[in-house]
Design an enzyme around this catalytic site. Structure first.
Site, PDB file in Angstrom:
ATOM      1  N   ASP A  36       9.946   7.839   0.503  1.00 16.11           N
ATOM      2  CA  ASP A  36       9.234   8.073  -0.767  1.00 16.11           C
ATOM      3  C   ASP A  36       9.001   6.748  -1.510  1.00 16.11           C
ATOM      4  OD1 ASP A  36       8.414   8.763  -3.366  1.00 16.11           O
ATOM      5  OD2 ASP A  36       9.586  10.617  -3.341  1.00 16.11           O
ATOM      6  N   LYS A  40      -4.927  21.927  -7.818  1.00 18.13           N
ATOM      7  CA  LYS A  40      -4.649  23.012  -8.777  1.00 18.13           C
ATOM      8  C   LYS A  40      -3.997  22.482 -10.041  1.00 18.13           C
ATOM      9  CE  LYS A  40      -4.239  26.768  -5.518  1.00 18.13           C
ATOM     10  NZ  LYS A  40      -3.364  27.703  -4.837  1.00 18.13           N
ATOM     11  N   ASP A  99      -2.967  12.005  -2.616  1.00 18.89           N
ATOM     12  CA  ASP A  99      -3.154  13.464  -2.580  1.00 18.89           C
ATOM     13  C   ASP A  99      -3.709  13.947  -3.917  1.00 18.89           C
ATOM     14  OD1 ASP A  99      -1.836  14.242   0.069  1.00 18.89           O
ATOM     15  OD2 ASP A  99      -0.303  13.013  -0.882  1.00 18.89           O
ATOM     16  N   ASP A 128     -11.560  10.346  -3.985  1.00 21.72           N
ATOM     17  CA  ASP A 128     -12.841  11.007  -3.713  1.00 21.72           C
ATOM     18  C   ASP A 128     -12.922  12.325  -4.494  1.00 21.72           C
ATOM     19  OD1 ASP A 128     -10.872  12.362  -2.279  1.00 21.72           O
ATOM     20  OD2 ASP A 128     -12.346  13.140  -0.845  1.00 21.72           O
ATOM     21  N   LYS A 188      -9.565   6.738   6.322  1.00 27.31           N
ATOM     22  CA  LYS A 188      -9.791   7.984   7.057  1.00 27.31           C
ATOM     23  C   LYS A 188     -10.048   9.135   6.081  1.00 27.31           C
ATOM     24  CE  LYS A 188      -7.891  10.675  10.798  1.00 27.31           C
ATOM     25  NZ  LYS A 188      -7.129  11.881  10.536  1.00 27.31           N
ATOM     26  N   PHE A 189      -9.243   9.179   5.046  1.00 28.88           N
ATOM     27  CA  PHE A 189      -9.380  10.269   4.079  1.00 28.88           C
ATOM     28  C   PHE A 189     -10.709  10.174   3.326  1.00 28.88           C
ATOM     29  CE2 PHE A 189      -8.341  12.772   0.310  1.00 28.88           C
ATOM     30  CZ  PHE A 189      -7.840  13.904   0.924  1.00 28.88           C
ATOM     31  N   GLU A 190     -11.115   8.941   3.061  1.00 23.18           N
ATOM     32  CA  GLU A 190     -12.407   8.724   2.396  1.00 23.18           C
ATOM     33  C   GLU A 190     -13.552   9.273   3.259  1.00 23.18           C
ATOM     34  OE1 GLU A 190     -13.166   4.555   1.930  1.00 23.18           O
ATOM     35  OE2 GLU A 190     -14.858   4.889   0.586  1.00 23.18           O
ATOM     36  N   GLU A 209       0.847  -1.196   0.000  1.00 22.83           N
ATOM     37  CA  GLU A 209       0.000   0.000   0.000  1.00 22.83           C
ATOM     38  C   GLU A 209       0.881   1.244   0.000  1.00 22.83           C
ATOM     39  OE1 GLU A 209      -3.053   0.572   3.035  1.00 22.83           O
ATOM     40  OE2 GLU A 209      -3.724   2.392   1.994  1.00 22.83           O
TER      41      GLU A 209
END
Ligand SMILES: C[S@@+](CC[C@H](N)C(=O)[O-])C[C@H]1O[C@@H](n2cnc3c(N)ncnc32)[C@H](O)[C@@H]1O
Length: 249
Positions: free
Chosen positions: A131, A158, A154, A190, A227-229, A79
């Protein structure tokens, strides 16, 4: 989600200009994240102090076999960008017959995962706090990954930051040799413009096929909520999953 809110549209002018310094003269690689000063909870700090060496593999520019990392050759899931690690922890507990390698640069998130791993006595997870591009370029043996997960990377909203998005045709193509034949890549986002970008980028990768049919999203993904979802759903965002399989040579 280097700050784990991941609203990259709120970067300061200084951060933005530093990130945009990717001209040929600067020779800076394009990063898919920004490291921010993270706040640690006491539990995260304690987990980092007590359990770092149990789970975190120091970065070295060499191959690490699955046996060396886990002491078994069980199927490997990788992941990229696990954030706070809740979904990785859930998957590892639910699938003790699989090995899980998590890659994340956000150290408080690594601390959160370590806390959970130690609390639940999990033995099938290893972590690189580095990374993912370096890890995939140098540390993973070819044909060793059965499943690659990139959940809610992420979004880089922009236009001028879109090049920082992790899911790009070139990046995914470069890591295909690491996937076993029939190995899978599961992506989720999302952010609708990123979902559209993901489909376009993935359909251009030679050597994979979309399990749900060209250009189609996966309507019934088999993964834990992240969590981000949850944050995205609270903000009224939709969720888009994609599943690709490596074709036989
Ligand atoms: C928006 S967050 C999503 C986290 C988690 N997957 C979730 O859904 O809650 C994206 C995460 O990817 C990590 N990340 C981005 N680029 C990375 C890279 N090149 N290597 C390792 N981690 C990365 C960030 O630090 C961040 O924690």
């Amino acid at each position: 989600m280097s700050d784990n809110t991941s609203d990259n549209s709120t970067l300061s002018a200084a951060e933005t200009s530093a990130q945009d310094r990717t001209s040929p003269e600067s020779h800076r690689p394009i990063r898919s994240y920004v490291i921010r000063a993270g706040r640690y909870t006491d539990a995260q700090k304690a987990a980092i102090d007590e359990h770092w060496d149990d789970f975190v593999v120091p970065y070295e520019e060499r191959h690490f076999s699955t046996e060396e990392l886990f002491g078994s050759a069980n199927p490997l899931t990788v992941e990229i960008g696990f954030g706070m690690g809740d979904s990785l922890l859930e998957m590892a507990i639910a699938n003790p017959e699989r090995n899980f390698l998590g890659i994340e640069v956000h150290k408080p998130g690594v601390g959160k995962l370590l806390h959970g791993l130690a609390e639940h006595g999990v033995t099938n997870v290893k972590v690189f706090c580095h990374d993912a591009k370096d890890i995939l370029a140098h540390c993973i043996e070819s044909a060793s990954i059965e499943t690659l997960l990139i959940f809610f990377p992420d979004p880089w909203h922009k236009k001028r930051h879109n090049k920082r998005r992790l899911v790009q045709t070139e990046f995914i193509s470069s890591l295909l040799p690491l996937l076993m034949e029939g190995g899978r890549i599961h992506l989720a986002t999302d952010w609708e413009p990123y979902a559209e970008h993901m489909v376009e980028a993935m359909e251009a990768v030679e050597g994979v096929c979309n399990i749900n049919g060209t250009g189609n999203f996966w309507q019934t993904p088999d993964r834990p909520e992240t969590k981000f979802e949850r944050r995205g759903v609270r903000l009224g965002h939709g969720v888009w999953d994609l599943l690709y399989e490596k074709k036989s040579a």
